[in-house]
Scaffold this active site. Structure first.
Site, PDB file in Angstrom:
ATOM      1  N   CYS A  43       0.829  -1.210   0.000  1.00 23.69           N
ATOM      2  CA  CYS A  43       0.000   0.000   0.000  1.00 23.69           C
ATOM      3  C   CYS A  43       0.863   1.259   0.000  1.00 23.69           C
ATOM      4  CB  CYS A  43      -0.916  -0.019   1.221  1.00 23.69           C
ATOM      5  SG  CYS A  43      -1.938   1.441   1.391  1.00 23.69           S
ATOM      6  N   CYS A  98      -0.482   4.090   2.193  1.00 25.62           N
ATOM      7  CA  CYS A  98      -0.244   3.958   3.634  1.00 25.62           C
ATOM      8  C   CYS A  98       1.223   4.188   3.983  1.00 25.62           C
ATOM      9  CB  CYS A  98      -0.607   2.562   4.127  1.00 25.62           C
ATOM     10  SG  CYS A  98      -2.056   1.838   3.378  1.00 25.62           S
ATOM     11  N   ASP A  99       2.132   3.693   3.164  1.00 21.12           N
ATOM     12  CA  ASP A  99       3.526   3.569   3.606  1.00 21.12           C
ATOM     13  C   ASP A  99       4.538   4.455   2.878  1.00 21.12           C
ATOM     14  OD1 ASP A  99       2.692   1.681   5.415  1.00 21.12           O
ATOM     15  OD2 ASP A  99       3.018  -0.004   4.069  1.00 21.12           O
TER      16      ASP A  99
END
Ligand code: NDP
Length: 319
Positions: free
Chosen positions: A136, A139-140
């Site tokens: 992701c 997200c990261d």
């Protein structure tokens, strides 16, 4: 397994991630007899120690956050069963949920079975998933700051991911197994102009290598057969997601991505079946959104059951 479960449940929630556990909290608070059936408690969030965007939570650990969800769900009376749902059947007014650990009956169903990022299934992948391999970018991406990273895939997620990462990472390899991309040309053209992006085409990752941290990937050129290693500290798998909803697909309408189509109330095309989180056709696959959808589905299930019992159901909060 939690022990023997019996009797007819008001609601059975399939999936124990953020959507399912939030649904369990809301169902429990409405005093519905609630059972969550899931392969694990926490879902995709168990794979990350880097949650930075769940409001009100600064710890970052996905497993710890999911433990809190679980504790909260149990505190309101929800039962949780570790099991694999094989089929949901309509039995007159109710539903039968057939699992590998027994059969259960419920008046309503909430499907919150999530989506699973596709994997490459190559050596080292399991070891570094959540520890150098991310599924992701959204997200990261901040964890790629000043690092050399690789993105795998040729769709919009991969190409847009590269664009996002270009603001953080020192260098990004975009590794795609073909010459042609599925991604929209406009984004593709933009990333081709970025100085810190290198396209590695007709190539696949065949191994993730490292001691404690990810250090290198071994890639193979599918045209020449040549194998070489690239030094990278992070890899982003953006090769699509899979929904595993065969157990309920005969009862609900799905879209071309095998997602369950829901309305704003979390209702599916089948009366009595609700859905929430990544398994639905919601555009954004985010933890906070899944949790919100879980709450909506549980309140809608409560309403459905109340009205079936001849009661008024919930009043909309603002009316
Ligand atoms: P896609 O299914 O579109 O693309 C997946 C990519 O991963 C493909 O290039 C595919 O290669 C590759 N791939 C799949 N399996 C493997 C494998 N085992 N090894 C190597 N490569 C593999 O997924 P996305 O997540 O990119 O997008 C999903 C949907 O969401 C799409 O419809 C997309 O357009 C949409 N989307 C739209 C966005 C937007 O409009 N802004 C943003 C993000 C997604 P191959 O091409 O060879 O099959």
């Amino acid at each position: 397994m939690d022990g023997k479960k019996d009797g007819t449940y008001d609601v059975i929630i399939i999936g124990g991630g953020p959507a399912g556990l939030t649904a369990a909290i809301y169902a429990g608070r409405r005093l519905l007899k609630t059972l969550v059936i899931s392969l694990n408690i926490g879902g995709q969030a168990l794979l990350t120690e880097q949650i930075e965007n769940y409001p009100g939570y600064l710890d970052k650990s996905g497993p710890k956050l999911m433990k809190i969800f679980e504790t909260q769900a149990r505190s309101f009376g929800a039962e949780i069963l570790i099991g694999y749902v094989q089929k949901v059947e309509k039995t007159g007014e109710n539903f039968k949920v057939i699992t590998n650990v027994g059969e259960f009956e419920a008046k309503a169903i909430i499907v919150a079975a999530g989506k699973i990022p596709r994997r490459l299934n190559v050596p080292g992948e399991e070891k570094f998933l959540g520890r150098g391999i991310s599924t992701c970018v959204t997200c990261d991406a901040p964890f790629a700051k000043n690092k050399i990273v690789a993105v795998i895939g040729g769709g919009n997620s991969a190409v847009e991911g590269v664009e996002v990462l270009s603001k953080f990472a020192k260098k990004i390899y975009l590794i795609h197994r073909k010459e042609e991309f599925r991604a929209d040309e406009i984004t593709l053209e933009r990333i081709k102009k970025l100085e810190n992006v290198e396209l590695v085409l007709n190539s696949v990752v065949i191994e993730f290598i490292g001691e404690k941290k990810l250090e290198k990937i071994k890639i193979q050129n599918l045209k020449s057969g040549e194998i070489k290693e690239l030094e990278v500290q992070m890899v982003f798998l953006e090769i699509g997601h899979e929904s595993k909803i065969d157990f309920v697909k005969h009862l609900v309408k799905t879209n071309e991505f095998n997602e369950i189509i829901t309305n704003k109330l979390g209702e599916t095309s089948c009366e009595g079946i609700f859905a929430a989180g990544d398994v639905t056709d919601c555009a954004y696959k985010q933890l906070v959104i899944a949790a919100g959808e879980g709450a909506i589905a549980a309140l809608s299930a409560y309403n459905y059951l109340a009205r079936k019992a001849g009661k008024e159901g919930l009043k909309v909060d603002w009316k």
